[in-house]
Design a protein around this motif. Structure first.
Motif, short mmCIF file in Angstrom:
data_model
loop_
_atom_site.label_atom_id
_atom_site.label_comp_id
_atom_site.label_asym_id
_atom_site.label_seq_id
_atom_site.Cartn_x
_atom_site.Cartn_y
_atom_site.Cartn_z
N GLN A 148 0.82 -1.25 -0.32
CA GLN A 148 -0.13 -0.06 0.05
C GLN A 148 1.03 1.33 0.11
O GLN A 148 0.55 2.55 0.30
CB GLN A 148 -0.95 0.18 1.28
N LEU A 149 1.98 1.18 -0.30
CA LEU A 149 3.19 2.33 -0.08
C LEU A 149 3.38 2.73 1.16
O LEU A 149 4.02 3.96 1.29
CB LEU A 149 2.71 3.54 -1.23
N ARG A 150 2.96 2.22 2.07
CA ARG A 150 3.12 2.53 3.41
C ARG A 150 4.79 2.35 3.71
O ARG A 150 5.07 1.04 3.56
CB ARG A 150 2.48 2.02 4.83
N ILE A 151 5.51 3.09 4.22
CA ILE A 151 7.11 3.07 4.32
C ILE A 151 7.19 2.03 5.69
O ILE A 151 6.79 2.46 6.75
CB ILE A 151 7.76 4.40 4.73
N LYS A 152 8.07 0.93 5.28
CA LYS A 152 8.31 0.04 6.34
C LYS A 152 9.90 0.30 7.07
O LYS A 152 10.06 0.13 8.14
CB LYS A 152 8.48 -1.36 6.00
N ARG A 153 10.94 0.90 6.06
CA ARG A 153 12.21 0.83 6.47
C ARG A 153 12.85 2.24 5.79
O ARG A 153 12.59 2.15 4.44
CB ARG A 153 12.89 -0.33 6.56
N PHE A 154 13.67 3.02 6.38
CA PHE A 154 14.50 3.85 5.83
C PHE A 154 16.10 3.73 6.05
O PHE A 154 16.35 3.59 7.25
CB PHE A 154 14.04 5.19 6.20
N ILE A 155 16.73 3.54 5.04
CA ILE A 155 18.08 3.26 5.15
C ILE A 155 19.04 4.43 4.48
O ILE A 155 19.08 4.24 3.20
CB ILE A 155 18.82 1.90 4.91
N HIS A 193 18.48 10.59 9.15
CA HIS A 193 19.12 9.53 10.11
C HIS A 193 18.32 9.77 11.36
O HIS A 193 18.28 8.87 12.13
CB HIS A 193 20.48 10.36 10.64
N ASP A 194 17.58 11.09 11.58
CA ASP A 194 16.93 11.02 12.81
C ASP A 194 15.45 11.10 12.88
O ASP A 194 14.92 10.28 13.51
CB ASP A 194 17.37 12.58 13.66
#
Ligand code: GDD
Ligand code: MG
Length: 342
Positions: A148-155, A193-194
């Motif tokens: 559904q395009l919901r963000i799960k992770r950001f690296i 990062h934060d």
């Protein structure tokens, strides 16, 4: 609708080409990069733009004070020291409303911001992040989503073994004002990062908006060249840039024996001598002087560059006010201001 454009951190130079010119002001087809970005915002009904600057605001202020007729309202928010991408937005808090755009000041895109805003409202996101596929995600921030395009992770800047998708953060966000409550004041804080990781772990709704449009970060010389080339050849469809094979303003002095091949853009008040050959895609900035029998191929000349007689330039980028002496042969060279001769 308001927008914050992040135009200044420590990495604001386009190395090794610029020292005095900030990245946002490097010329693209003889106009500062930032002008394209601001025009795009205006085209999508942004009526107030806050330029968040942590470094050398003077040249930007000077330019837009002169060339502001297309702009509705421009606010300069100058950090006492670079506060990071989120810290800079927090610093501009007094100018912001309920929902606003934030853009990295070094991305060029034709994304439909109006459609992105619609998506943001419909999804109920606190933050919507535009995403785009790239070949090498390790230079960017990678974004993993569900279906559904919901963000799960950001690296941010992942190692190669951490890359699970080539969809990256395109540096274009829509934020709800309450996000500002998660950014401490007066401190260096980064979204990447934060803020994004913190909101994700708190379960806040962050959504990705896939860009189906041209997108490039001009932070490297290779990409800088690419953008100029894509606009000249029409690969990036941009109003006013469409595959004009040759544009020479009337106030240029062009010898009838000069020859142009392929897409070439010449700025105002240039002088082009006898027997000169200019082979595109090439940009000759305003006020350049190309002396007799010089050959310039696939190059970008900034403003007031003199190219001496019989000089040959191929795949070069030449900073403003440089002087290329007669009969030079330069290929793949970047001529920086340090090469200037009096
Ligand atoms: N005002 C202000 N103050 N602006 C800043 C500061 C600051 O302290 N630090 C950075 N910026 C601005 C830069 O001038 C640039 O326009 C933008 O924020 C992003 O910084 P870059 O240094 O260009 O970051 P990047 O390209 O390595 O990575 C960022 O952009 C990628 C997309 O191009 C990240 O947001 C990545 O996640 C993203 O993929
Ligand atoms: Mg960048």
């Amino acid at each position: 609708m308001k927008a914050v454009v992040l135009v200044g951190g420590e990495g604001t130079r386009l190395r090794p080409l610029t020292y005095h010119t900030v990245k946002a002001m490097v010329p693209i087809l003889d106009r500062p990069f930032l002008e394209y970005l601001l025009r795009h915002l205006v085209d999508h009904n942004v009526d107030e733009i806050i330029l968040a600057m942590g470094y050398k605001p003077d040249s930007i202020k000077r330019y837009f004070t002169r060339t502001h007729s297309f702009l509705p309202k421009l606010v300069y928010s100058i950090e006492p020291e670079p506060l990071g991408t989120a810290g800079a937005v927090k610093y501009a808090e007094q100018h912001l409303d309920d929902t606003f755009f934030v853009l990295n000041g070094d991305v060029f895109t034709t994304v439909n911001l109006t459609a992105m805003l619609r998506f943001h409202k419909e999804s109920g996101a606190k933050i919507t992040i535009a995403v785009t596929p790239v070949e090498d995600p390790t230079r960017f921030g990678v974004i993993e989503t569900d279906c559904q395009l919901r963000i799960k992770r950001f690296i941010e800047k992942p190692r190669r073994d951490q890359v699970t998708t080539n969809n990256i953060n395109a540096g274009i966000y829509i934020l709800e004002r309450e996000v500002l409550e998660h950014i401490p004041s007066g401190k260096r804080v980064m979204f990447e990062h934060d803020v994004f990781p913190k909101l994700l772990s708190a379960g806040e709704p962050l959504y990705a908006y896939p860009i189906d449009a041209y997108w490039i970060d001009i932070g490297t010389l290779e990409n800088y060249r690419q953008l100029n080339c894509d606009l000249l050849t029409g690969k990036c469809p941009y109003p006013g840039s469409e595959t004009a094979t040759l544009r020479v303003p009337n106030d240029c002095l062009v010898h009838p024996q000069a020859r142009f091949h392929g897409p070439v853009l010449v700025g105002e008040k240039c002088k082009i001598g006898y027997g000169v050959q200019i082979i595109g895609p090439t940009v000759i900035g305003a006020g350049c002087q190309i002396e007799d029998c010089a050959i310039i191929e696939k190059s970008i000349l900034w403003q007031r560059v003199t190219v001496g007689k019989n000089a040959v330039l191929k795949d070069c980028i030449v900073a403003s006010n440089s002087y290329i002496v007669d009969s030079s042969g330069l290929e793949g060279v970047v001529v920086t201001p340090e090469h200037r001769t009096p």
